[in-house]
Design an enzyme around this catalytic site. Structure first.
Site, PDB file in Angstrom:
ATOM      1  N   GLY A 178       0.800  -1.220   0.000  1.00  0.00           N
ATOM      2  CA  GLY A 178       0.000   0.000   0.000  1.00  0.00           C
ATOM      3  C   GLY A 178       0.829   1.264   0.000  1.00  0.00           C
ATOM      4  O   GLY A 178       0.284   2.356   0.057  1.00  0.00           O
ATOM      5  N   CYS A 179       2.146   1.137  -0.074  1.00  0.00           N
ATOM      6  CA  CYS A 179       3.025   2.292  -0.108  1.00  0.00           C
ATOM      7  C   CYS A 179       3.506   2.514  -1.544  1.00  0.00           C
ATOM      8  O   CYS A 179       3.805   1.556  -2.253  1.00  0.00           O
ATOM      9  CB  CYS A 179       4.244   2.085   0.800  1.00  0.00           C
ATOM     10  SG  CYS A 179       3.819   1.921   2.536  1.00  0.00           S
ATOM     11  N   ALA A 180       3.565   3.769  -1.960  1.00  0.00           N
ATOM     12  CA  ALA A 180       4.058   4.084  -3.301  1.00  0.00           C
ATOM     13  C   ALA A 180       5.544   3.761  -3.413  1.00  0.00           C
ATOM     14  O   ALA A 180       6.014   3.335  -4.462  1.00  0.00           O
ATOM     15  CB  ALA A 180       3.815   5.558  -3.614  1.00  0.00           C
ATOM     16  N   SER A 181       6.293   3.951  -2.333  1.00  0.00           N
ATOM     17  CA  SER A 181       7.719   3.628  -2.301  1.00  0.00           C
ATOM     18  C   SER A 181       7.884   2.212  -1.773  1.00  0.00           C
ATOM     19  O   SER A 181       6.946   1.601  -1.292  1.00  0.00           O
ATOM     20  CB  SER A 181       8.473   4.562  -1.352  1.00  0.00           C
ATOM     21  OG  SER A 181       7.970   5.837  -1.365  1.00  0.00           O
TER      22      SER A 181
END
Length: 142
Positions: free
Chosen positions: A46-49
């Site tokens: 769920g993290c872009a990074s």
């Protein structure tokens, strides 16, 4: 460093460029995460990074559990957010973790208005991951 020290330092910085630089500096204080801990099970979804959180449970002399974390990211600003999260949560009992509203602290610092929606979603995913670990540790203790 404590969350109160971070809060005090944040209050001295009026400009968001300075606040971002401070958050990046906080990220540089994270203990290095061993390569073996950059694993799929430690990756936060769920993290872009790319974000990894590794957990270990330690017990005090009375057998009470404390959750300890290491974290890492491929994004400098996210490493800083992790540093703030670990200041709030790492080394605390599951009950303390569940009783701490990290998102309210980030709102207090003004992050809601200054993080992209993707970063905000990633922050929520990290908080939820740690809170799920705390709930699991409580369930195992009972």
């Amino acid at each position: 460093m404590t969350i109160d020290e971070i809060r005090d330092n944040f209050s001295l910085l009026d400009d968001w460029d300075d606040r971002y630089r401070y958050v990046i500096e906080l990220g540089r204080t994270l203990d290095p995460m061993p390569d073996a801990e950059h694993s799929p099970e430690n990756k936060v979804q769920g993290c872009a990074s790319q974000v990894w959180l590794s957990k270990r449970i330690e017990r005090d002399g009375h057998g009470e559990a404390f959750l300890k974390y290491r974290g890492d990211s491929d994004a400098h600003i996210v490493r800083g957010l992790i540093a703030i999260l670990l200041t709030l949560y790492s080394g605390h009992t599951p009950r303390e973790i569940l009783g701490t509203d990290a998102l309210a602290v980030f709102d207090e610092f003004g992050f809601r208005e200054h993080l992209t929606p993707q970063r905000s979603n990633g922050l929520r995913a990290m908080v939820e991951r740690i809170r799920a670990d705390a709930r699991e540790a409580l369930a195992e203790a009972s």
